[in-house]
Motif scaffolding. Structure first.
Motif, PDB file in Angstrom:
ATOM      1  N   SER A  56       1.587 -13.991   1.337  1.00 50.92           N
ATOM      2  CA  SER A  56       1.041 -14.986   1.930  1.00 50.92           C
ATOM      3  C   SER A  56       0.581 -14.941   2.957  1.00 50.92           C
ATOM      4  O   SER A  56      -0.916 -14.603   3.044  1.00 50.92           O
ATOM      5  N   ILE A  57       0.676 -14.595   4.400  1.00 55.02           N
ATOM      6  CA  ILE A  57       0.527 -13.978   4.943  1.00 55.02           C
ATOM      7  C   ILE A  57      -0.707 -12.631   5.271  1.00 55.02           C
ATOM      8  O   ILE A  57      -1.219 -13.166   5.633  1.00 55.02           O
ATOM      9  N   THR A  58      -0.235 -11.431   4.596  1.00 52.14           N
ATOM     10  CA  THR A  58      -0.994 -10.946   4.218  1.00 52.14           C
ATOM     11  C   THR A  58      -2.353 -11.014   3.108  1.00 52.14           C
ATOM     12  O   THR A  58      -3.229 -10.283   3.515  1.00 52.14           O
ATOM     13  N   ALA A  59      -2.251 -12.282   2.692  1.00 44.17           N
ATOM     14  CA  ALA A  59      -3.206 -11.881   2.057  1.00 44.17           C
ATOM     15  C   ALA A  59      -4.189 -12.863   2.118  1.00 44.17           C
ATOM     16  O   ALA A  59      -5.022 -12.536   2.537  1.00 44.17           O
ATOM     17  N   ARG A  60      -3.591 -13.773   3.443  1.00 47.61           N
ATOM     18  CA  ARG A  60      -4.713 -14.334   3.921  1.00 47.61           C
ATOM     19  C   ARG A  60      -5.680 -13.964   5.134  1.00 47.61           C
ATOM     20  O   ARG A  60      -6.728 -13.123   4.867  1.00 47.61           O
ATOM     21  N   TYR A  61      -4.920 -12.735   5.627  1.00 42.40           N
ATOM     22  CA  TYR A  61      -4.880 -11.274   6.187  1.00 42.40           C
ATOM     23  C   TYR A  61      -6.673 -10.612   5.383  1.00 42.40           C
ATOM     24  O   TYR A  61      -7.286 -10.135   5.451  1.00 42.40           O
ATOM     25  N   VAL A  62      -5.375  -9.724   4.692  1.00 44.83           N
ATOM     26  CA  VAL A  62      -6.558  -9.294   3.622  1.00 44.83           C
ATOM     27  C   VAL A  62      -7.751  -9.759   3.350  1.00 44.83           C
ATOM     28  O   VAL A  62      -9.300  -9.243   3.328  1.00 44.83           O
ATOM     29  N   ALA A  63      -8.015 -11.133   2.846  1.00 48.30           N
ATOM     30  CA  ALA A  63      -9.021 -11.945   2.541  1.00 48.30           C
ATOM     31  C   ALA A  63      -9.866 -12.091   3.537  1.00 48.30           C
ATOM     32  O   ALA A  63     -11.150 -12.183   3.803  1.00 48.30           O
ATOM     33  N   HIS A 111      -7.478  -7.561  -9.046  1.00 51.65           N
ATOM     34  CA  HIS A 111      -6.755  -6.492  -9.331  1.00 51.65           C
ATOM     35  C   HIS A 111      -6.436  -6.210  -8.300  1.00 51.65           C
ATOM     36  O   HIS A 111      -5.019  -5.965  -6.916  1.00 51.65           O
ATOM     37  N   ALA A 112      -7.221  -4.957  -7.299  1.00 57.71           N
ATOM     38  CA  ALA A 112      -7.738  -4.847  -6.503  1.00 57.71           C
ATOM     39  C   ALA A 112      -7.469  -5.529  -4.884  1.00 57.71           C
ATOM     40  O   ALA A 112      -6.117  -4.786  -4.236  1.00 57.71           O
ATOM     41  N   TYR A 113      -7.612  -7.149  -5.061  1.00 58.71           N
ATOM     42  CA  TYR A 113      -7.297  -7.409  -4.046  1.00 58.71           C
ATOM     43  C   TYR A 113      -5.027  -7.248  -4.238  1.00 58.71           C
ATOM     44  O   TYR A 113      -4.811  -7.387  -2.616  1.00 58.71           O
ATOM     45  N   TYR A 114      -5.260  -8.313  -4.843  1.00 57.38           N
ATOM     46  CA  TYR A 114      -3.486  -8.445  -5.130  1.00 57.38           C
ATOM     47  C   TYR A 114      -2.512  -6.478  -4.480  1.00 57.38           C
ATOM     48  O   TYR A 114      -1.906  -7.250  -3.922  1.00 57.38           O
ATOM     49  N   ASP A 115      -3.021  -5.521  -4.943  1.00 64.86           N
ATOM     50  CA  ASP A 115      -2.643  -4.411  -4.844  1.00 64.86           C
ATOM     51  C   ASP A 115      -3.206  -4.225  -2.914  1.00 64.86           C
ATOM     52  O   ASP A 115      -1.627  -3.538  -2.771  1.00 64.86           O
ATOM     53  N   VAL A 118       0.123  -6.096  -1.553  1.00 64.15           N
ATOM     54  CA  VAL A 118       1.330  -5.508  -2.181  1.00 64.15           C
ATOM     55  C   VAL A 118       1.165  -4.432  -0.842  1.00 64.15           C
ATOM     56  O   VAL A 118       2.442  -4.463  -0.279  1.00 64.15           O
ATOM     57  N   THR A 119       0.187  -3.646  -1.231  1.00 67.62           N
ATOM     58  CA  THR A 119       0.065  -2.374   0.318  1.00 67.62           C
ATOM     59  C   THR A 119       0.675  -2.613   1.840  1.00 67.62           C
ATOM     60  O   THR A 119       1.474  -1.966   2.133  1.00 67.62           O
ATOM     61  N   CYS A 121       1.868  -5.704   3.140  1.00 62.92           N
ATOM     62  CA  CYS A 121       2.906  -6.539   3.418  1.00 62.92           C
ATOM     63  C   CYS A 121       3.595  -5.374   3.968  1.00 62.92           C
ATOM     64  O   CYS A 121       4.774  -4.742   3.342  1.00 62.92           O
ATOM     65  N   THR A 122       4.189  -6.114   4.829  1.00 59.37           N
ATOM     66  CA  THR A 122       5.641  -5.345   5.645  1.00 59.37           C
ATOM     67  C   THR A 122       6.968  -5.217   5.164  1.00 59.37           C
ATOM     68  O   THR A 122       7.935  -4.402   4.797  1.00 59.37           O
ATOM     69  N   VAL A 123       7.125  -6.373   4.478  1.00 60.33           N
ATOM     70  CA  VAL A 123       8.868  -6.775   3.859  1.00 60.33           C
ATOM     71  C   VAL A 123       8.881  -6.239   2.581  1.00 60.33           C
ATOM     72  O   VAL A 123       9.840  -5.591   3.048  1.00 60.33           O
ATOM     73  N   HIS A 124       7.347  -5.898   1.706  1.00 62.08           N
ATOM     74  CA  HIS A 124       7.724  -5.864   0.589  1.00 62.08           C
ATOM     75  C   HIS A 124       8.035  -4.095   0.870  1.00 62.08           C
ATOM     76  O   HIS A 124       8.811  -2.972  -0.029  1.00 62.08           O
ATOM     77  N   LYS A 125       7.033  -3.183   1.413  1.00 61.77           N
ATOM     78  CA  LYS A 125       7.034  -2.447   2.369  1.00 61.77           C
ATOM     79  C   LYS A 125       8.554  -1.424   2.223  1.00 61.77           C
ATOM     80  O   LYS A 125       8.922  -1.004   2.256  1.00 61.77           O
TER      81      LYS A 125
END
Length: 139
Positions: A56-63, A111-115, A118-119, A121-125
């Motif tokens: 979620s935090i990464t989503a805001r940053y990417v946006a 979909h590119a935004y979601y990707d 994910v790419t 996101c520190t915890v996912h990575k």
């Protein structure tokens, strides 16, 4: 490089653990049926919530990197399955993450935004090499 420190200390009640993370103090525990007092989320719930929070935090940053993207809402629903072993140990065997963005993008752009989320996101990575993860994107 940044050093992140967290201190965890077992408390005298059930399986309660007092956690100190920076200026924040909180509890982890186990359900009563497992010998805890249910005073806080389990460690696995914290693990899963850290994925959702980081996404979620990464989503805001990417946006913020895309001037033409207006993000009204973002959520990450995370679930994990655990497996118990005869010696009493267990592990998370897989994680499912469903990402939902309420924004002005759709289709391939969404979909590119979601990707990208994910790419980055520190915890996912960090966890993805060790735990199978299924990602689901909503339109």
């Amino acid at each position: 490089m940044a050093l992140v420190e967290v201190k965890a200390a077992l408390r005298p009640a059930g399986d309660q653990v007092q956690i100190q993370a920076g200026e924040h103090t909180y509890l982890a525990d186990e359900p009563v049926r497992k010998g805890g007092t249910d005073a806080g989320p389990t460690p696995v719930q914290y693990l899963l919530s850290s994925i959702g929070a980081c996404m979620s935090i990464t989503a805001r940053y990417v946006a913020s990197l895309h001037e033409d993207l207006t993000l009204a809402h973002f959520s990450a629903d995370v679930s994990g399955r655990t497996k118990g072993y005869p010696d009493g140990s267990s592990n998370v065997i897989d994680i499912t993450i469903t990402l939902t963005a309420d924004c002005n993008w759709s289709g391939d752009q969404l979909h590119a935004y979601y990707d990208e989320v994910v790419t980055k996101c520190t915890v996912h990575k960090t966890l993805a090499p060790g735990v199978p993860m299924t990602l689901q994107y909503t339109e």
